[in-house]
Write a protein that holds these residues in place. Structure first.
Motif, PDB file in Angstrom:
ATOM      1  N   SER A   4       2.918   8.786  -6.651  1.00  0.00           N
ATOM      2  CA  SER A   4       1.281   9.071  -6.422  1.00  0.00           C
ATOM      3  C   SER A   4       0.946   7.592  -5.955  1.00  0.00           C
ATOM      4  O   SER A   4       0.146   7.517  -5.104  1.00  0.00           O
ATOM      5  CB  SER A   4       0.459   9.083  -7.543  1.00  0.00           C
ATOM      6  N   ALA A   5       1.088   6.606  -6.320  1.00  0.00           N
ATOM      7  CA  ALA A   5       0.669   5.405  -6.338  1.00  0.00           C
ATOM      8  C   ALA A   5       2.136   5.168  -5.138  1.00  0.00           C
ATOM      9  O   ALA A   5       1.060   3.740  -3.723  1.00  0.00           O
ATOM     10  CB  ALA A   5       1.011   4.077  -7.101  1.00  0.00           C
ATOM     11  N   ASN A   6       3.051   5.364  -5.241  1.00  0.00           N
ATOM     12  CA  ASN A   6       3.783   4.960  -3.842  1.00  0.00           C
ATOM     13  C   ASN A   6       3.307   5.677  -2.182  1.00  0.00           C
ATOM     14  O   ASN A   6       2.950   5.363  -1.147  1.00  0.00           O
ATOM     15  CB  ASN A   6       5.313   5.210  -3.928  1.00  0.00           C
ATOM     16  N   ALA A   7       2.974   6.780  -2.431  1.00  0.00           N
ATOM     17  CA  ALA A   7       2.252   7.904  -1.756  1.00  0.00           C
ATOM     18  C   ALA A   7       0.673   7.228  -1.115  1.00  0.00           C
ATOM     19  O   ALA A   7       0.437   7.164   0.386  1.00  0.00           O
ATOM     20  CB  ALA A   7       2.183   9.376  -1.678  1.00  0.00           C
ATOM     21  N   LYS A   8       0.276   6.631  -2.028  1.00  0.00           N
ATOM     22  CA  LYS A   8      -1.093   5.948  -2.020  1.00  0.00           C
ATOM     23  C   LYS A   8      -0.781   4.837  -0.902  1.00  0.00           C
ATOM     24  O   LYS A   8      -1.617   4.482   0.423  1.00  0.00           O
ATOM     25  CB  LYS A   8      -1.848   6.084  -2.560  1.00  0.00           C
ATOM     26  N   ASN A   9       0.158   3.887  -0.891  1.00  0.00           N
ATOM     27  CA  ASN A   9       0.207   3.235  -0.269  1.00  0.00           C
ATOM     28  C   ASN A   9       1.128   2.891   1.135  1.00  0.00           C
ATOM     29  O   ASN A   9       0.199   2.144   1.681  1.00  0.00           O
ATOM     30  CB  ASN A   9       0.503   1.626  -1.827  1.00  0.00           C
ATOM     31  N   SER A  10       1.565   3.939   1.319  1.00  0.00           N
ATOM     32  CA  SER A  10       2.341   4.569   2.107  1.00  0.00           C
ATOM     33  C   SER A  10       1.164   4.466   3.160  1.00  0.00           C
ATOM     34  O   SER A  10       1.134   4.396   4.112  1.00  0.00           O
ATOM     35  CB  SER A  10       3.744   4.844   2.503  1.00  0.00           C
ATOM     36  N   HIS A  11       0.284   5.609   2.677  1.00  0.00           N
ATOM     37  CA  HIS A  11      -0.043   6.164   3.549  1.00  0.00           C
ATOM     38  C   HIS A  11      -1.040   5.079   4.297  1.00  0.00           C
ATOM     39  O   HIS A  11      -2.498   5.219   5.083  1.00  0.00           O
ATOM     40  CB  HIS A  11      -1.383   7.414   2.768  1.00  0.00           C
ATOM     41  N   ASN A  12      -2.132   4.378   3.053  1.00  0.00           N
ATOM     42  CA  ASN A  12      -2.302   2.938   3.195  1.00  0.00           C
ATOM     43  C   ASN A  12      -2.807   2.553   4.130  1.00  0.00           C
ATOM     44  O   ASN A  12      -3.101   1.410   4.946  1.00  0.00           O
ATOM     45  CB  ASN A  12      -3.728   2.327   1.520  1.00  0.00           C
ATOM     46  N   SER A  13      -1.147   1.940   4.126  1.00  0.00           N
ATOM     47  CA  SER A  13      -0.315   1.100   5.148  1.00  0.00           C
ATOM     48  C   SER A  13      -0.376   1.598   6.674  1.00  0.00           C
ATOM     49  O   SER A  13      -0.873   1.033   7.366  1.00  0.00           O
ATOM     50  CB  SER A  13       1.075   0.668   4.523  1.00  0.00           C
ATOM     51  N   ARG A  14      -0.439   3.209   6.787  1.00  0.00           N
ATOM     52  CA  ARG A  14      -0.569   3.536   8.044  1.00  0.00           C
ATOM     53  C   ARG A  14      -1.969   4.207   8.369  1.00  0.00           C
ATOM     54  O   ARG A  14      -1.831   4.160  10.153  1.00  0.00           O
ATOM     55  CB  ARG A  14       0.390   4.839   7.916  1.00  0.00           C
ATOM     56  N   ALA A  15      -2.881   3.906   7.466  1.00  0.00           N
ATOM     57  CA  ALA A  15      -4.145   4.292   7.952  1.00  0.00           C
ATOM     58  C   ALA A  15      -4.443   3.291   9.313  1.00  0.00           C
ATOM     59  O   ALA A  15      -5.214   4.083  10.307  1.00  0.00           O
ATOM     60  CB  ALA A  15      -5.563   4.085   6.994  1.00  0.00           C
ATOM     61  N   PRO A  16      -4.315   2.007   9.375  1.00  0.00           N
ATOM     62  CA  PRO A  16      -4.763   1.031  10.625  1.00  0.00           C
ATOM     63  C   PRO A  16      -3.974   1.766  11.954  1.00  0.00           C
ATOM     64  O   PRO A  16      -5.040   2.022  13.266  1.00  0.00           O
ATOM     65  CB  PRO A  16      -4.573  -0.087  10.171  1.00  0.00           C
ATOM     66  N   TYR A  17      -2.895   2.167  11.529  1.00  0.00           N
ATOM     67  CA  TYR A  17      -2.347   2.796  13.291  1.00  0.00           C
ATOM     68  C   TYR A  17      -2.510   4.192  13.678  1.00  0.00           C
ATOM     69  O   TYR A  17      -3.096   4.553  14.966  1.00  0.00           O
ATOM     70  CB  TYR A  17      -0.609   2.785  13.053  1.00  0.00           C
ATOM     71  N   TRP A  18      -3.599   5.110  11.984  1.00  0.00           N
ATOM     72  CA  TRP A  18      -3.761   6.067  12.849  1.00  0.00           C
ATOM     73  C   TRP A  18      -5.325   6.146  13.076  1.00  0.00           C
ATOM     74  O   TRP A  18      -5.202   6.536  13.555  1.00  0.00           O
ATOM     75  CB  TRP A  18      -4.028   7.052  11.517  1.00  0.00           C
ATOM     76  N   ALA A  19      -6.059   4.783  12.663  1.00  0.00           N
ATOM     77  CA  ALA A  19      -7.396   5.274  13.507  1.00  0.00           C
ATOM     78  C   ALA A  19      -7.373   4.302  14.325  1.00  0.00           C
ATOM     79  O   ALA A  19      -8.105   5.283  15.579  1.00  0.00           O
ATOM     80  CB  ALA A  19      -7.980   3.412  12.683  1.00  0.00           C
ATOM     81  N   LEU A  20      -6.298   3.261  14.999  1.00  0.00           N
ATOM     82  CA  LEU A  20      -6.136   3.222  16.690  1.00  0.00           C
ATOM     83  C   LEU A  20      -5.935   4.017  17.361  1.00  0.00           C
ATOM     84  O   LEU A  20      -6.604   4.574  18.808  1.00  0.00           O
ATOM     85  CB  LEU A  20      -4.605   1.746  16.774  1.00  0.00           C
ATOM     86  N   ALA A  21      -4.535   5.014  17.262  1.00  0.00           N
ATOM     87  CA  ALA A  21      -4.512   6.053  17.633  1.00  0.00           C
ATOM     88  C   ALA A  21      -6.062   6.763  17.619  1.00  0.00           C
ATOM     89  O   ALA A  21      -5.816   8.024  18.496  1.00  0.00           O
ATOM     90  CB  ALA A  21      -3.652   7.548  16.913  1.00  0.00           C
ATOM     91  N   LEU A  22      -6.752   7.525  17.248  1.00  0.00           N
ATOM     92  CA  LEU A  22      -7.655   8.483  16.978  1.00  0.00           C
ATOM     93  C   LEU A  22      -8.782   7.356  17.629  1.00  0.00           C
ATOM     94  O   LEU A  22      -9.218   8.617  18.843  1.00  0.00           O
ATOM     95  CB  LEU A  22      -8.469   8.111  15.642  1.00  0.00           C
TER      96      LEU A  22
END
Length: 127
Positions: A4-22
């Protein structure tokens, strides 16, 4: 660290790229309604970018990982199916002249041209 912590960290590390794509998808789509630079630009770009940026919004990919009823409901598969049904229903309504608009079968391809690759990427990264 647990899964769960790994999934959260992975998601959070990719969030800025998704925000840029958005941001890019949103600005590109909206710009296609403000600037007339050709048939493709004005006829298909919003149909391509709109479902894609909304997919990112509905999946809450652009921000820190949260776990609530919304994010548990809007899985990659459910979100894709809902968006495809919505897009195809809108196009079907145009076909049957349920509102004043122009039916264009190429819109079906426009809807999925970015949405499907985003879904595939999201599905892969969500595992």
């Amino acid at each position: 660290m647990n899964n769960s912590a790994n999934a959260k960290n992975s998601h959070n590390s990719r969030a800025p790229y998704w925000a840029l794509a958005l941001f890019i998808l949103c600005i590109t789509g909206l710009t296609s309604t403000w600037i007339n630079i050709g048939t493709f630009w004005n006829g298909y770009v919003l149909d391509m970018t709109g479902p894609a940026w909304n997919y990112i919004l509905f999946r809450v990919l652009f921000t820190y990982k949260i776990d609530n009823i919304w994010t548990r409901f809007f899985t990659p598969q459910k979100t894709l199916i809902i968006f495809l049904l919505t897009c195809f229903t809108i196009e079907g309504a145009q076909f049957f002249n349920l509102y004043k608009s122009t039916f264009d079968p190429w819109d079906f391809l426009a809807y999925v041209s970015i949405l499907i690759p985003l879904y595939l990427l999201d599905s892969h990264l969500s595992k």
